[in-house]
Design an enzyme around this catalytic site. Structure first.
Site, PDB file in Angstrom:
ATOM      1  NE  ARG A  36      -4.153  -1.767   1.814  1.00 57.69           N
ATOM      2  CZ  ARG A  36      -5.109  -1.520   1.209  1.00 57.69           C
ATOM      3  NH1 ARG A  36      -5.365  -0.505   0.166  1.00 57.69           N
ATOM      4  NH2 ARG A  36      -6.179  -2.439   0.934  1.00 57.69           N
ATOM      5  CD  GLN A 105      -0.529  -6.305   9.752  1.00 56.34           C
ATOM      6  OE1 GLN A 105       0.454  -5.907   9.819  1.00 56.34           O
ATOM      7  NE2 GLN A 105      -1.826  -5.793   9.499  1.00 56.34           N
ATOM      8  CB  ILE A 107       0.996 -13.385   1.493  1.00 58.68           C
ATOM      9  CG1 ILE A 107       1.115 -12.413   0.610  1.00 58.68           C
ATOM     10  CG2 ILE A 107      -0.251 -12.972   2.215  1.00 58.68           C
ATOM     11  CD1 ILE A 107       0.066 -12.118  -0.779  1.00 58.68           C
ATOM     12  CG  HIS A 123      -3.390 -10.941   5.948  1.00 55.40           C
ATOM     13  ND1 HIS A 123      -2.592  -9.760   6.154  1.00 55.40           N
ATOM     14  CD2 HIS A 123      -4.581 -10.542   6.616  1.00 55.40           C
ATOM     15  CE1 HIS A 123      -3.475  -9.160   6.807  1.00 55.40           C
ATOM     16  NE2 HIS A 123      -4.440  -9.504   7.316  1.00 55.40           N
ATOM     17  CB  CYS A 131      -7.206 -28.068  -6.686  1.00 56.33           C
ATOM     18  SG  CYS A 131      -8.607 -28.439  -7.844  1.00 56.33           S
ATOM     19  CB  CYS A 151      -6.090 -29.540 -10.193  1.00 52.81           C
ATOM     20  SG  CYS A 151      -5.818 -30.768  -9.195  1.00 52.81           S
ATOM     21  CB  CYS A 154     -10.269 -32.150 -10.633  1.00 53.80           C
ATOM     22  SG  CYS A 154      -9.981 -30.720  -9.747  1.00 53.80           S
ATOM     23  CB  SER A 192       2.781  -3.555  11.209  1.00 58.49           C
ATOM     24  OG  SER A 192       1.291  -3.693  11.044  1.00 58.49           O
ATOM     25  CG  ASP A 232      16.172   0.249   7.077  1.00 58.22           C
ATOM     26  OD1 ASP A 232      15.230   0.166   6.547  1.00 58.22           O
ATOM     27  OD2 ASP A 232      17.128  -0.208   7.354  1.00 58.22           O
TER      28      ASP A 232
END
Length: 242
Positions: A36, A105, A107, A123, A131, A151, A154, A192, A232
């Site tokens: 963001r 937070q 990923i 998250h 799948c 997948c 399937c 954060s 930093d």
């Protein structure tokens, strides 16, 4: 050494139940764009005329499964990103039995890559895929090296194991995170902005002695903190570990 850094170093040295809470700022040094912040992934996608919230939503996955898969292959999968000093320091404190682990937070999976085993990924993570129909699981390495999009059992789309817009956070993950925060005598927030809810609200469960916030910008919880360092991440950890 700056007095705030010295204070932080002393708190860490005298704490044996540290919990870390990390956001996007921790991974910036690894080359992962802050979602963001100005110039981050959010802005980059927006310039293309798309809504990042829609492209990362269950609606887009349902409306255009192929488009969703193409999007995350292009924008989210990063093969060359490695943990930085901050990830490694957090992992080492856990291995030394000084830390209860980390709540993140992010990923990107870099905490796990650095060796942290007690990680609550609020998250989700790009280290796992599955799948959407039969739920067969795939690793990030499989998806990237073999360019897996459907997948092999399937034929339905493969999606990353992340929380999309329109989905609820995993309640088991939330419960573990709350317990980790409540048990800590020191809570260190790193990188954060503490504005994304409900994740940021977990900070209010802290009942320990030292709430430390290290972030380049101010946060809504600064007035509750025992120590705030606007600097930093890597520079701070370098100073603490010398």
């Amino acid at each position: 050494m700056d007095t705030s850094i010295e204070q932080f170093k002393n708190i860490i040295a005298n704490s044996n139940k540290i919990t870390f809470f990390t956001g996007a700022g921790v991974s910036v040094a690894s080359g992962v764009p802050d979602f963001r912040s100005m110039g981050g992934l959010f802005d980059e996608i927006s310039k293309d005329g798309y809504s990042p919230e829609y492209l990362l939503s269950t609606n887009y996955l349902q409306d255009d499964p192929k488009g969703f898969v193409d999007f995350y292959h292009k924008r989210l999968l990063v093969a060359d990103k490695q943990p930085n000093l901050v990830h490694q320091w957090i992992a080492q404190l856990e291995q030394d039995k000084r830390s209860l682990g980390v709540i993140t937070q992010n990923i990107d999976g870099l905490h796990a890559d650095a060796g942290s085993s007690n990680v609550d990924e609020l998250h989700g993570t790009l280290n796992r895929f599955y799948c959407i129909d039969c739920h067969k699981q795939y690793s990030k390495n499989e998806v990237m090296t073999e360019d897996i999009r459907q997948c092999d059992v399937c034929g339905n789309p493969i999606r990353p194991d992340i929380v999309l817009y329109g989905e609820m956070l995993n309640q088991n993950t939330i419960s573990r995170a709350i317990n980790k925060i409540r048990e800590a005598n020191t809570l260190v927030v790193l990188g954060s902005s503490l504005v994304v809810q409900p994740a940021a609200g977990l900070i209010s469960y802290f009942e320990g002695q030292n709430l430390i916030i290290i972030n380049k910008d101010t946060t809504p919880y600064d007035s509750d903190a025992d120590l705030v360092i606007n600097d930093d991440m890597v520079s701070v950890v370098e100073s603490v570990t010398r």
